[in-house]
Design a protein around this motif. Sequence first.
Motif, PDB file in Angstrom:
ATOM      1  N   ALA A  70       0.839  -1.214   0.000  1.00  0.00           N
ATOM      2  CA  ALA A  70       0.000   0.000   0.000  1.00  0.00           C
ATOM      3  C   ALA A  70       0.870   1.260   0.000  1.00  0.00           C
ATOM      4  N   PRO A  71       0.355   2.404  -0.521  1.00  0.00           N
ATOM      5  CA  PRO A  71      -0.966   2.518  -1.155  1.00  0.00           C
ATOM      6  C   PRO A  71      -0.965   1.935  -2.573  1.00  0.00           C
ATOM      7  N   LEU A  72      -2.067   1.266  -2.921  1.00  0.00           N
ATOM      8  CA  LEU A  72      -2.187   0.745  -4.278  1.00  0.00           C
ATOM      9  C   LEU A  72      -3.669   0.616  -4.656  1.00  0.00           C
ATOM     10  N   VAL A  73      -3.899   0.445  -5.955  1.00  0.00           N
ATOM     11  CA  VAL A  73      -5.254   0.252  -6.454  1.00  0.00           C
ATOM     12  C   VAL A  73      -5.466  -1.251  -6.593  1.00  0.00           C
ATOM     13  N   LEU A  74      -6.334  -1.806  -5.757  1.00  0.00           N
ATOM     14  CA  LEU A  74      -6.622  -3.242  -5.822  1.00  0.00           C
ATOM     15  C   LEU A  74      -7.727  -3.489  -6.860  1.00  0.00           C
ATOM     16  N   GLY A  75      -8.195  -4.740  -6.917  1.00  0.00           N
ATOM     17  CA  GLY A  75      -9.273  -5.097  -7.832  1.00  0.00           C
ATOM     18  C   GLY A  75      -8.758  -5.957  -8.963  1.00  0.00           C
ATOM     19  N   HIS A  76      -9.064  -7.270  -8.897  1.00  0.00           N
ATOM     20  CA  HIS A  76      -8.577  -8.180  -9.940  1.00  0.00           C
ATOM     21  C   HIS A  76      -9.683  -9.051 -10.510  1.00  0.00           C
ATOM     22  N   GLU A  77     -10.933  -8.774 -10.139  1.00  0.00           N
ATOM     23  CA  GLU A  77     -12.056  -9.547 -10.694  1.00  0.00           C
ATOM     24  C   GLU A  77     -12.831  -8.593 -11.583  1.00  0.00           C
ATOM     25  N   ILE A  78     -12.339  -8.384 -12.796  1.00  0.00           N
ATOM     26  CA  ILE A  78     -12.880  -7.268 -13.577  1.00  0.00           C
ATOM     27  C   ILE A  78     -13.598  -7.705 -14.851  1.00  0.00           C
ATOM     28  N   ALA A  79     -14.511  -6.845 -15.273  1.00  0.00           N
ATOM     29  CA  ALA A  79     -15.134  -6.980 -16.587  1.00  0.00           C
ATOM     30  C   ALA A  79     -15.335  -5.573 -17.116  1.00  0.00           C
ATOM     31  N   GLY A  80     -15.174  -5.416 -18.413  1.00  0.00           N
ATOM     32  CA  GLY A  80     -15.310  -4.082 -18.979  1.00  0.00           C
ATOM     33  C   GLY A  80     -15.337  -4.100 -20.495  1.00  0.00           C
ATOM     34  N   THR A  81     -15.156  -2.907 -21.046  1.00  0.00           N
ATOM     35  CA  THR A  81     -15.211  -2.729 -22.490  1.00  0.00           C
ATOM     36  C   THR A  81     -13.862  -2.222 -22.976  1.00  0.00           C
ATOM     37  N   ILE A  82     -13.399  -2.782 -24.086  1.00  0.00           N
ATOM     38  CA  ILE A  82     -12.147  -2.278 -24.646  1.00  0.00           C
ATOM     39  C   ILE A  82     -12.392  -0.870 -25.174  1.00  0.00           C
ATOM     40  N   GLU A  83     -11.650   0.088 -24.620  1.00  0.00           N
ATOM     41  CA  GLU A  83     -11.798   1.489 -25.003  1.00  0.00           C
ATOM     42  C   GLU A  83     -10.946   1.767 -26.232  1.00  0.00           C
ATOM     43  N   LYS A  84      -9.721   1.296 -26.218  1.00  0.00           N
ATOM     44  CA  LYS A  84      -8.879   1.419 -27.398  1.00  0.00           C
ATOM     45  C   LYS A  84      -7.755   0.395 -27.342  1.00  0.00           C
ATOM     46  N   THR A  85      -7.158   0.175 -28.493  1.00  0.00           N
ATOM     47  CA  THR A  85      -6.092  -0.818 -28.587  1.00  0.00           C
ATOM     48  C   THR A  85      -4.833  -0.152 -29.125  1.00  0.00           C
TER      49      THR A  85
END
Length: 356
Positions: free
Chosen positions: A66-81
Amino acid sequence: MGPLQDAGRRKGDSRPLKAAVYYNNNDVRVEERPVPAIGPGEALVRIEASGICGSDVMEWYRIKKAPLVLGHEIAGTIEKTGPGVKGFKPGDRVTVAHHVPCNTCRYCLAGNHSVCDTLRSTNFDPGGFCEFVRVPAINLDRGTFILPDNVSFEDGTFVEPLGCVVRAFRVARFSPGMSVLVIGSGMSGLLHIRLARALGAGKIAATDINNFRLDSATRSGADLALDARTDVPAKIREAFGRPVDLVIICAASDSAITQGLKSVDRGGTVIFFAPKEPGGTYPLPLFDLWRDNITIINSYASPPYETLVALELIASGRVRVNDLITHRLGLDEAQEGFRLVAGAGESIKVVIVPQR
Ligand SMILES: [Zn+2]
Ligand SMILES: [Zn+2]
């Protein structure tokens, strides 16, 4: 999108993103971070749903970084490649694994991707509890899966945790008809119960100290839901006629481990799914384990194959997950989400919805 257009867009990323930054279980702050720039082979994913995992509130595990941004169970939309990306395009609905293996080290070649150095060191940037993440090329290559139309973003957050459970079952050589005891009926315990049911388990028992979770265990398919403060091994013998073939320990207290070891039948298997703190020990009854030929299994992480299997189990409806969500919170409410998960009370799955 071609590389030239992409390069043009990349220069425009000056707007900061909002992230829930973890300091400790009682101090999760919303802060602004720059939107990560993406390079060749990478993607920027707009997070639509992000589950809080039990491991996110294992303070001893998280606080050292810490400090860090957690969260590893994700779903989303590809914004750009980024330049050179094939197989994904803006608008694709995906789930992304944070840990992916190299596929070439001796552990990967032997089929034990969970202990690969690359798997342990890969991650997306900065983490799932924010508006956008940069998906490194290796994660896009072998850890990113398109969500079928019938799999919602919320459902997609269960792919990683269910993949961890799928792997534990594979390593334990689960087979139909086995009787099962799940110790601890939080999120992962309930997924174990559901997978056991889906795969044709015999009798299933589950324990917890919380009635809300015991009710969830019953609804998830447990035949017997037991208060963990009672004589669990005796109650299992009474109800099932014998100990169980497979014990899954999803709560690593000494009392839970003792109950588990006393509830496994001769020739059976015990999975240590939840870890103890580093340095934590437990006195094993080695004579009993030897005489009764008990197998002890450890399993960690969801390598790509198990991740794919988990997604198919969710898409086919064989393992229901959506009804496990008890709370949907915005990024501003992430602190409340951590409190709920750490409290292990009347909540099961807490999902952060960053775009709301
Ligand atoms: Zn997790
Ligand atoms: Zn490897």
